[in-house]
Write a protein that holds these residues in place. Structure first.
Motif, PDB file in Angstrom:
ATOM      1  N   VAL A 221       0.778  -8.577   5.845  1.00 11.27           N
ATOM      2  CA  VAL A 221      -0.609  -7.697   5.661  1.00 11.27           C
ATOM      3  C   VAL A 221      -1.041  -7.505   7.157  1.00 11.27           C
ATOM      4  O   VAL A 221      -1.559  -8.754   7.705  1.00 11.27           O
ATOM      5  N   PRO A 222      -1.187  -6.394   7.930  1.00 12.32           N
ATOM      6  CA  PRO A 222      -1.814  -6.359   9.292  1.00 12.32           C
ATOM      7  C   PRO A 222      -3.286  -6.799   9.491  1.00 12.32           C
ATOM      8  O   PRO A 222      -4.034  -6.686   8.462  1.00 12.32           O
ATOM      9  N   GLU A 223      -3.462  -7.145  10.781  1.00 10.86           N
ATOM     10  CA  GLU A 223      -4.753  -7.554  10.968  1.00 10.86           C
ATOM     11  C   GLU A 223      -5.817  -6.610  10.654  1.00 10.86           C
ATOM     12  O   GLU A 223      -5.508  -5.298  10.974  1.00 10.86           O
ATOM     13  N   GLY A 224      -6.855  -6.951  10.109  1.00  8.35           N
ATOM     14  CA  GLY A 224      -7.953  -6.030   9.704  1.00  8.35           C
ATOM     15  C   GLY A 224      -7.995  -5.704   8.390  1.00  8.35           C
ATOM     16  O   GLY A 224      -9.249  -4.921   8.088  1.00  8.35           O
ATOM     17  N   PHE A 225      -7.011  -5.950   7.686  1.00  9.23           N
ATOM     18  CA  PHE A 225      -7.148  -5.809   6.142  1.00  9.23           C
ATOM     19  C   PHE A 225      -7.302  -7.045   5.111  1.00  9.23           C
ATOM     20  O   PHE A 225      -6.844  -8.168   5.864  1.00  9.23           O
ATOM     21  N   LYS A 226      -8.256  -6.977   4.300  1.00  9.00           N
ATOM     22  CA  LYS A 226      -8.322  -8.282   3.495  1.00  9.00           C
ATOM     23  C   LYS A 226      -8.162  -7.667   2.117  1.00  9.00           C
ATOM     24  O   LYS A 226      -8.291  -6.643   1.609  1.00  9.00           O
ATOM     25  N   HIS A 227      -7.819  -8.755   1.307  1.00  8.63           N
ATOM     26  CA  HIS A 227      -7.570  -8.483  -0.017  1.00  8.63           C
ATOM     27  C   HIS A 227      -8.538  -9.248  -1.128  1.00  8.63           C
ATOM     28  O   HIS A 227      -8.950 -10.429  -0.602  1.00  8.63           O
ATOM     29  N   LYS A 228      -8.617  -8.622  -2.057  1.00  8.51           N
ATOM     30  CA  LYS A 228      -9.609  -9.416  -3.149  1.00  8.51           C
ATOM     31  C   LYS A 228      -8.638  -9.704  -4.195  1.00  8.51           C
ATOM     32  O   LYS A 228      -7.878  -8.925  -4.614  1.00  8.51           O
ATOM     33  N   GLU A 229      -8.836 -11.057  -4.817  1.00  6.45           N
ATOM     34  CA  GLU A 229      -8.052 -11.461  -6.025  1.00  6.45           C
ATOM     35  C   GLU A 229      -8.721 -11.238  -7.298  1.00  6.45           C
ATOM     36  O   GLU A 229      -9.795 -11.421  -7.067  1.00  6.45           O
ATOM     37  N   LEU A 230      -7.816 -10.772  -8.214  1.00  5.94           N
ATOM     38  CA  LEU A 230      -8.494 -10.560  -9.567  1.00  5.94           C
ATOM     39  C   LEU A 230      -7.477 -11.579 -10.509  1.00  5.94           C
ATOM     40  O   LEU A 230      -6.362 -11.469 -10.507  1.00  5.94           O
ATOM     41  N   ARG A 231      -8.279 -12.362 -11.347  1.00  3.90           N
ATOM     42  CA  ARG A 231      -7.764 -13.270 -12.224  1.00  3.90           C
ATOM     43  C   ARG A 231      -8.179 -12.987 -13.605  1.00  3.90           C
ATOM     44  O   ARG A 231      -9.176 -12.603 -13.749  1.00  3.90           O
ATOM     45  N   GLY A 232      -7.307 -13.036 -14.392  1.00  2.00           N
ATOM     46  CA  GLY A 232      -7.422 -12.920 -15.810  1.00  2.00           C
ATOM     47  C   GLY A 232      -6.890 -14.132 -16.714  1.00  2.00           C
ATOM     48  O   GLY A 232      -6.552 -15.013 -16.241  1.00  2.00           O
ATOM     49  N   LEU A 572     -17.781  -5.508 -12.471  1.00  4.49           N
ATOM     50  CA  LEU A 572     -17.544  -4.409 -11.652  1.00  4.49           C
ATOM     51  C   LEU A 572     -15.897  -4.573 -11.192  1.00  4.49           C
ATOM     52  O   LEU A 572     -15.124  -3.716 -10.814  1.00  4.49           O
ATOM     53  N   GLU A 573     -15.656  -5.888 -10.757  1.00  7.08           N
ATOM     54  CA  GLU A 573     -14.192  -5.969 -10.403  1.00  7.08           C
ATOM     55  C   GLU A 573     -13.097  -5.979 -11.263  1.00  7.08           C
ATOM     56  O   GLU A 573     -12.198  -5.361 -11.252  1.00  7.08           O
ATOM     57  N   LYS A 574     -13.512  -6.729 -12.408  1.00 12.12           N
ATOM     58  CA  LYS A 574     -12.541  -6.797 -13.503  1.00 12.12           C
ATOM     59  C   LYS A 574     -12.179  -5.622 -14.377  1.00 12.12           C
ATOM     60  O   LYS A 574     -11.074  -5.186 -14.770  1.00 12.12           O
ATOM     61  N   GLU A 575     -13.339  -4.898 -14.467  1.00 12.20           N
ATOM     62  CA  GLU A 575     -13.417  -3.992 -15.566  1.00 12.20           C
ATOM     63  C   GLU A 575     -13.132  -2.515 -14.872  1.00 12.20           C
ATOM     64  O   GLU A 575     -12.699  -1.466 -15.484  1.00 12.20           O
ATOM     65  N   LEU A 576     -13.549  -2.448 -13.782  1.00 16.39           N
ATOM     66  CA  LEU A 576     -13.581  -1.081 -12.729  1.00 16.39           C
ATOM     67  C   LEU A 576     -13.020  -1.139 -11.493  1.00 16.39           C
ATOM     68  O   LEU A 576     -12.718  -0.108 -10.932  1.00 16.39           O
ATOM     69  N   GLY A 577     -12.503  -2.220 -11.179  1.00 25.48           N
ATOM     70  CA  GLY A 577     -11.595  -2.543  -9.930  1.00 25.48           C
ATOM     71  C   GLY A 577     -12.430  -2.346  -8.593  1.00 25.48           C
ATOM     72  O   GLY A 577     -11.868  -2.193  -7.525  1.00 25.48           O
ATOM     73  N   ILE A 578     -13.588  -2.729  -8.553  1.00 27.00           N
ATOM     74  CA  ILE A 578     -14.445  -2.598  -7.499  1.00 27.00           C
ATOM     75  C   ILE A 578     -14.640  -3.803  -6.869  1.00 27.00           C
ATOM     76  O   ILE A 578     -15.394  -4.787  -7.442  1.00 27.00           O
ATOM     77  N   PRO A 579     -14.083  -4.241  -5.562  1.00 30.16           N
ATOM     78  CA  PRO A 579     -14.077  -5.594  -5.155  1.00 30.16           C
ATOM     79  C   PRO A 579     -15.447  -5.645  -4.606  1.00 30.16           C
ATOM     80  O   PRO A 579     -16.309  -4.863  -3.931  1.00 30.16           O
ATOM     81  N   PRO A 580     -16.082  -6.953  -4.567  1.00 28.97           N
ATOM     82  CA  PRO A 580     -17.471  -7.373  -4.266  1.00 28.97           C
ATOM     83  C   PRO A 580     -17.572  -7.356  -2.641  1.00 28.97           C
ATOM     84  O   PRO A 580     -16.537  -7.548  -2.095  1.00 28.97           O
ATOM     85  N   LEU A 621      -8.641   3.401 -21.052  1.00 33.08           N
ATOM     86  CA  LEU A 621      -8.941   2.183 -20.734  1.00 33.08           C
ATOM     87  C   LEU A 621      -9.499   1.889 -19.475  1.00 33.08           C
ATOM     88  O   LEU A 621      -8.772   2.304 -18.606  1.00 33.08           O
ATOM     89  N   ILE A 622     -10.521   1.233 -18.935  1.00 30.99           N
ATOM     90  CA  ILE A 622     -11.053   0.693 -17.821  1.00 30.99           C
ATOM     91  C   ILE A 622     -10.601  -0.607 -17.559  1.00 30.99           C
ATOM     92  O   ILE A 622     -10.744  -1.623 -17.964  1.00 30.99           O
ATOM     93  N   GLY A 623      -9.816  -0.737 -16.337  1.00 29.62           N
ATOM     94  CA  GLY A 623      -9.232  -2.058 -16.155  1.00 29.62           C
ATOM     95  C   GLY A 623      -7.983  -2.388 -16.957  1.00 29.62           C
ATOM     96  O   GLY A 623      -7.522  -1.907 -17.872  1.00 29.62           O
ATOM     97  N   PRO A 624      -7.498  -3.519 -16.683  1.00 24.78           N
ATOM     98  CA  PRO A 624      -6.391  -4.134 -17.370  1.00 24.78           C
ATOM     99  C   PRO A 624      -6.956  -4.716 -18.868  1.00 24.78           C
ATOM    100  O   PRO A 624      -7.870  -5.177 -19.054  1.00 24.78           O
ATOM    101  N   PRO A 625      -5.942  -4.509 -19.677  1.00 27.74           N
ATOM    102  CA  PRO A 625      -6.188  -5.073 -21.124  1.00 27.74           C
ATOM    103  C   PRO A 625      -6.098  -6.498 -21.308  1.00 27.74           C
ATOM    104  O   PRO A 625      -5.590  -7.151 -20.365  1.00 27.74           O
ATOM    105  N   PRO A 626      -6.656  -7.084 -22.216  1.00 25.10           N
ATOM    106  CA  PRO A 626      -6.190  -8.719 -22.352  1.00 25.10           C
ATOM    107  C   PRO A 626      -4.907  -8.938 -22.661  1.00 25.10           C
ATOM    108  O   PRO A 626      -4.164  -8.050 -22.771  1.00 25.10           O
ATOM    109  N   ALA A 627      -4.432 -10.064 -22.327  1.00 25.63           N
ATOM    110  CA  ALA A 627      -2.800 -10.367 -22.124  1.00 25.63           C
ATOM    111  C   ALA A 627      -2.250 -10.107 -23.580  1.00 25.63           C
ATOM    112  O   ALA A 627      -1.289  -9.793 -23.514  1.00 25.63           O
TER     113      ALA A 627
END
Length: 648
Positions: A221-232, A572-580, A621-627
């Motif tokens: 991942v090049p410098e300047g990019f940050k990632h957000k983690e989504l856990r279910g 917002l993050e889990k259902e809509l994919g919007i990182p904080p 569906l908004i966001g990933p469904p339950p497992a």
């Protein structure tokens, strides 16, 4: 009987190139073809025209027709939009190669670096309708006759890479395998941006470029990019590939496009009773291999000895030392045998890149998403446009098969940005548009994209319904234009102030929108982009206004600021994919809330709710469904979403 084989050496080389079934063979026969035709690979601007002119072969003409039709699209401006640009792409996976094709069609010189020397990934990808149409338009069937025949809508990663590799080479893309990318080297003297590679003496080390695209997955991942983690909720996947001998008996075995427990409880109960294997779902596709993918329950894996010891953390649970490989092989083989009714005569594991049985157990609970898709770096007056595509941009939600579809969409989006770069669009304006488009990607499904697939182009408006290319303003992406601090340009600073002034009207409109949709809620009074949001109630109110089922406003306490913020951020993050933009604690207890960050955050929220409302979000569906709803075939799930055939 006389031989019908062509006698022209160039024709022989072309046939061998088309038929080659490994990376080394494709490159070797392509080099042979170019030698026979006396074409200079380095002369990328005239390469394609010379190739078509000199290879006057009937088997090639249908392919030229396909490629010429694509290249004639007005977006490419007769392959002159980016003639001054030099692009470096990291990774020869499907998304990297798909991006390379588009940049070459724009007229740029394109170099691809790939560490591996072979294509060995057997796993099978589910293709959305638009990806099938897209690949057909590029001549995929000319290289792989079985491509999406009949009702097939899937292809192995290895085969897809070979198709795209051949397309890329014919369009003049320079591809180097066995070359390891180690980082970017800043300009010095007269030299521009270059790459540090191994081996150090490789010609690619001298290549200077003004566009860098990472398609290397999460490895770089090049410098300047940050990632957000989504856990279910914990979800454990198993993939297994068995040798396909292509016998008549194997051909008769029906594929399983998606069987889920909730829709066929008897099947899974019988599987558990007979074998002790407890699954949530299973998919079987027939391609170069017999490919199975399933979601297994943890207790089943523990009882069958696949997992040696139980741990709370998924990383520890599925660590190599905690997995019994032989037990895993038995588990996968027994599941495959039962699900196909024992009709596959032999279940011999295919080999992976390490020449080991191609079976894997993995955790798809965690997904990564980049906070931004692009940035511009400037050092010593030389600008570098940097972008992400593929899994390093957005990791797919495994059960829904979103990876390759969204990967291709991101490749087209990135090509549109590079086109703007080549046409001289100011960096901040270019970045703002790219980030505006990126906000749509994580909510993309086959249902909310355009249905006229033949009209798709690199222009986002041909693919996304009601996309707003100006939803993010230039002042909101200033942090993505990184200028050499030791030599600041007063002109650039003045430009940024100008962009900020231009954006003031947009901020006022955003504030009015927030006030309108939070009006009437207790203890909510939105007056600004800072302190009005500290209690968390305003964010919760916005969510409740559009999705009342997601938040119970009556249960919230105005004094429980951290709890309120955490609830809103998580939804917002889990259902809509919007990182904080900051943590719940920082929101509630920290110092000054950064106004621009908050404007960006609220802009994403506004755009998401606006788009979802316009396309009647209740139908998908908004966001990933339950497992436990992960892989289903054409059935309506909990939010009205119609699940499709899916796999990795």
């Amino acid at each position: 009987m006389a031989s019908l084989d062509p006698v022209n050496p160039a024709h022989v080389a072309f046939d061998r190139f088309v038929q080659a079934q490994d990376c080394e063979g494709v490159q070797r026969h392509f080099d042979e073809l170019c030698q026979q035709l006396d074409i200079d690979l380095k002369d990328f601007q005239s390469f394609c025209s010379e190739l078509k002119e000199r290879l006057n072969y009937w088997r090639a003409k249908a392919l030229w027709t396909k490629l010429d039709k694509r290249a004639s699209h007005p977006d490419y401006q007769q392959r002159k939009a980016c003639t001054k640009n030099k692009c470096l792409i990291l990774g020869a996976g499907p998304c990297g190669l798909r991006t390379a094709i588009e940049l070459s069609l724009l007229g740029a010189r394109v170099v691809v670096l790939e560490k591996r020397e072979t294509f060995s990934r057997n796993n099978v990808l589910h293709l959305w309708p638009f990806t099938i149409c897209d690949l057909r338009g590029l001549g995929a069937k000319k290289f792989y006759g079985k491509f999406c025949t009949s009702s097939l809508d899937h292809i192995s990663i290895r085969q897809l890479q070979l198709i795209l590799l051949k397309m890329s080479l014919l369009l003049g893309v320079e591809i180097h395998t066995g070359v390891e990318f180690q980082g970017l080297l800043e300009p010095s003297g007269e030299k521009g941006w270059t790459a540090k590679v191994l081996p150090e003496t490789h010609p690619a080390s001298a290549y200077q470029f003004d566009v860098f695209i990472s398609a290397g997955g999460g490895k770089f991942v090049p410098e300047g990019f940050k990632h957000k983690e989504l856990r279910g909720k914990l979800a454990i996947g198993i993939t297994a590939n068995f040798v396909n001998r292509c016998t008549a008996a194997e051909a008769q075995v029906e594929e399983i496009s998606g069987v889920a427990r909730i829709y066929n409880q008897k099947f899974f109960q019988d599987l558990l009773t007979e074998t002790g294997i407890d699954l949530e779902n299973i998919v079987y596709y027939k391609d170069d291999t017999h490919y199975f993918v399933m979601t297994a329950k943890k207790m089943s894996l523990l009882k069958k000895g696949v997992i040696k010891q139980d741990f709370n953390e998924a990383e520890d649970l599925l660590a190599a030392a905690n997995v019994d490989q032989e037990a895993l092989l038995r588990y996968a083989r027994d599941a495959a045998h039962f699900s196909t009714g024992g009709k596959l005569p032999e279940l011999q594991f295919a080999q992976n890149h390490a020449r080991q049985p191609d079976v894997a157990v993995f955790d798809f609970t965690c997904m990564q998403r980049a906070e931004n898709a692009s940035l511009v770096r400037e050092r010593r007056g030389k600008k570098l446009l940097t972008a992400l595509v593929g899994d390093c941009l957005v990791e797919p939600f495994w059960p829904l098969g979103t990876g390759i579809a969204r990967g291709f969409l991101a490749a087209l989006d990135t090509a549109w940005m590079v086109r703007s770069w080549g046409l001289g669009v100011p960096p901040l304006k270019l970045l703002a548009e790219r980030e505006s488009i990126y906000q749509v990607l994580s909510q993309t499904t086959p249902e909310n994209t355009g249905k006229n697939y033949a009209a798709y182009s690199i222009d986002p408006k041909t693919r996304y319904l009601r996309v707003n290319l100006a939803s993010i303003q230039s002042s909101q992406v200033q942090h993505l234009y990184i200028v050499d601090k030791s030599n600041p340009s007063s002109k650039k600073q003045n430009n940024r102030r100008s962009y900020a002034r231009q954006d003031s009207g947009g901020s006022e409109e955003l504030l009015k929108w927030c006030q309108k949709h939070t009006a009437g809620y207790d203890n909510v009074d939105v007056k600004d982009f800072t302190n009005s949001w500290r209690s968390g109630l305003a964010l919760c109110a916005l969510i409740h206004r559009f999705r009342p089922r997601l938040i119970d406003m009556s249960s919230l306490n105005a004094s429980a600021c951290v709890r309120n913020q955490q609830l809103a951020i998580s939804v917002l993050e889990k259902e809509l994919g919007i990182p904080p933009v900051m943590s719940a604690a920082d929101f509630a207890n920290g110092g000054q809330i950064d106004r621009l960050s908050m404007v960006l955050y609220l802009t994403q929220i506004k755009n998401t709710f606006t788009v979802l409302t316009q396309v009647h979000a209740s139908t998908f569906l908004i966001g990933p469904p339950p497992a436990h709803h992960s892989v289903i075939c054409k059935h309506h799930g909990p939010w009205g979403f119609q699940y499709k055939q899916a796999c990795v």
